[in-house]
Enzyme design. Sequence first.
Site, mmCIF file in Angstrom:
data_model
loop_
_atom_site.group_PDB
_atom_site.id
_atom_site.type_symbol
_atom_site.label_atom_id
_atom_site.label_comp_id
_atom_site.label_asym_id
_atom_site.label_seq_id
_atom_site.Cartn_x
_atom_site.Cartn_y
_atom_site.Cartn_z
ATOM 1 N N GLU A 215 -11.353 12.075 -4.950
ATOM 2 C CA GLU A 215 -11.023 11.573 -3.620
ATOM 3 C C GLU A 215 -11.363 12.580 -2.517
ATOM 4 O O GLU A 215 -11.045 13.757 -2.633
ATOM 5 C CB GLU A 215 -9.531 11.216 -3.532
ATOM 6 C CG GLU A 215 -9.091 10.148 -4.517
ATOM 7 C CD GLU A 215 -9.704 8.771 -4.232
ATOM 8 O OE1 GLU A 215 -10.308 8.584 -3.157
ATOM 9 O OE2 GLU A 215 -9.581 7.892 -5.113
ATOM 10 N N CYS B 223 -0.006 7.555 -4.674
ATOM 11 C CA CYS B 223 -1.038 8.579 -4.912
ATOM 12 C C CYS B 223 -1.530 9.169 -3.600
ATOM 13 O O CYS B 223 -1.620 10.391 -3.445
ATOM 14 C CB CYS B 223 -2.226 7.990 -5.675
ATOM 15 S SG CYS B 223 -1.861 7.703 -7.409
ATOM 16 N N HIS C 200 -8.571 10.148 -8.977
ATOM 17 C CA HIS C 200 -8.115 8.880 -9.541
ATOM 18 C C HIS C 200 -8.848 8.618 -10.848
ATOM 19 O O HIS C 200 -10.051 8.885 -10.957
ATOM 20 C CB HIS C 200 -8.387 7.724 -8.564
ATOM 21 C CG HIS C 200 -7.179 7.310 -7.790
ATOM 22 N ND1 HIS C 200 -7.175 7.236 -6.410
ATOM 23 C CD2 HIS C 200 -5.931 6.932 -8.193
ATOM 24 C CE1 HIS C 200 -5.968 6.839 -6.010
ATOM 25 N NE2 HIS C 200 -5.202 6.644 -7.066
ATOM 26 N N ARG D 298 1.683 -2.047 -1.312
ATOM 27 C CA ARG D 298 1.428 -3.453 -1.671
ATOM 28 C C ARG D 298 2.366 -3.928 -2.774
ATOM 29 O O ARG D 298 2.609 -5.107 -2.924
ATOM 30 C CB ARG D 298 -0.032 -3.640 -2.100
ATOM 31 C CG ARG D 298 -0.497 -5.064 -1.926
ATOM 32 C CD ARG D 298 -1.969 -5.122 -1.950
ATOM 33 N NE ARG D 298 -2.450 -4.556 -3.197
ATOM 34 C CZ ARG D 298 -3.534 -4.992 -3.830
ATOM 35 N NH1 ARG D 298 -4.219 -5.972 -3.310
ATOM 36 N NH2 ARG D 298 -3.926 -4.446 -4.932
HETATM 37 N N1 PCA Z 1 -1.439 5.426 -9.278
HETATM 38 C C1 PCA Z 1 -0.806 4.892 -8.095
HETATM 39 C C2 PCA Z 1 0.525 5.600 -8.005
HETATM 40 C C3 PCA Z 1 0.697 6.335 -9.276
HETATM 41 C C4 PCA Z 1 -0.590 6.223 -9.970
HETATM 42 O O1 PCA Z 1 -0.870 6.747 -11.047
HETATM 43 C C5 PCA Z 1 -1.661 5.030 -6.848
HETATM 44 O O2 PCA Z 1 -2.881 5.044 -6.965
HETATM 45 O O3 PCA Z 1 -1.115 5.135 -5.759
#
Ligand code: PCA
Length: 211
Positions: free
Chosen positions: A80, A143, A164, A90
């Site tokens: 990211e 996140c 991610h 959401r």
């Molecule tokens: N993914 C979510 C929150 C925790 C996770 O592992 C997100 O992308 O916000």
Amino acid sequence: MTTVLLTGFEPFGGDAVNPSGEAVHLVAERWSGPERLVTAVLPVTFAGAADRLRALMAEHRPEAVIAAGLAGGREAIGVERVAVNLVDARIPDNDGAQPVDQPSVPDAPPARFATLPVKEIARRIAAAGIPAEVSYTAGTFVCNHVFSTALEVAASGTRAGFVHVPWSAEHAPSAGSATLPVADIARALEIAVRTSLDVAADAAVPGGALH
Ligand code: PCA
């Protein structure tokens, strides 16, 4: 001694496992230094996750912080680049909280950029045979909230960023879901950590997104 903090997340949204947390455990198990690696699995709650991260950063004073989370449906590891200063949930978090249209960090800029060499991290993960890309949105859920918090706390000099990861092949929600083996996810996080420690300036190569 140089310290690096690597975090994943607990399961959320009805999933039984979160590959980010599992992969962080794997990285910790086989870390051989020479730097000190601190790992943690954060709660998927707006109230708890950022506080936990702040506490970990205050306690361990890491030179680099990489938080990782699940982005179910993505096909590649997403390094990211942009944390937007916005919470707009959401779905409810694991506390049942669903905050809408709030700043992630009050009185902070509308967005911040990761201070890790994101292009080089994505390039090295891909070179290891694991699909990877630079991503320009970490969403507006927990996140992104943790990513924004890491960059707020790290403004004093620590390098910080967010990765991610797709669903793991071992716990795919349904046949046909985009997944990666959890060992590959762990390897990708290891590469992200190593690159963040070793590479000061990002690769000056074309990137970005057309849409
Ligand atoms: N993914 C979510 C929150 C925790 C996770 O592992 C997100 O992308 O916000």
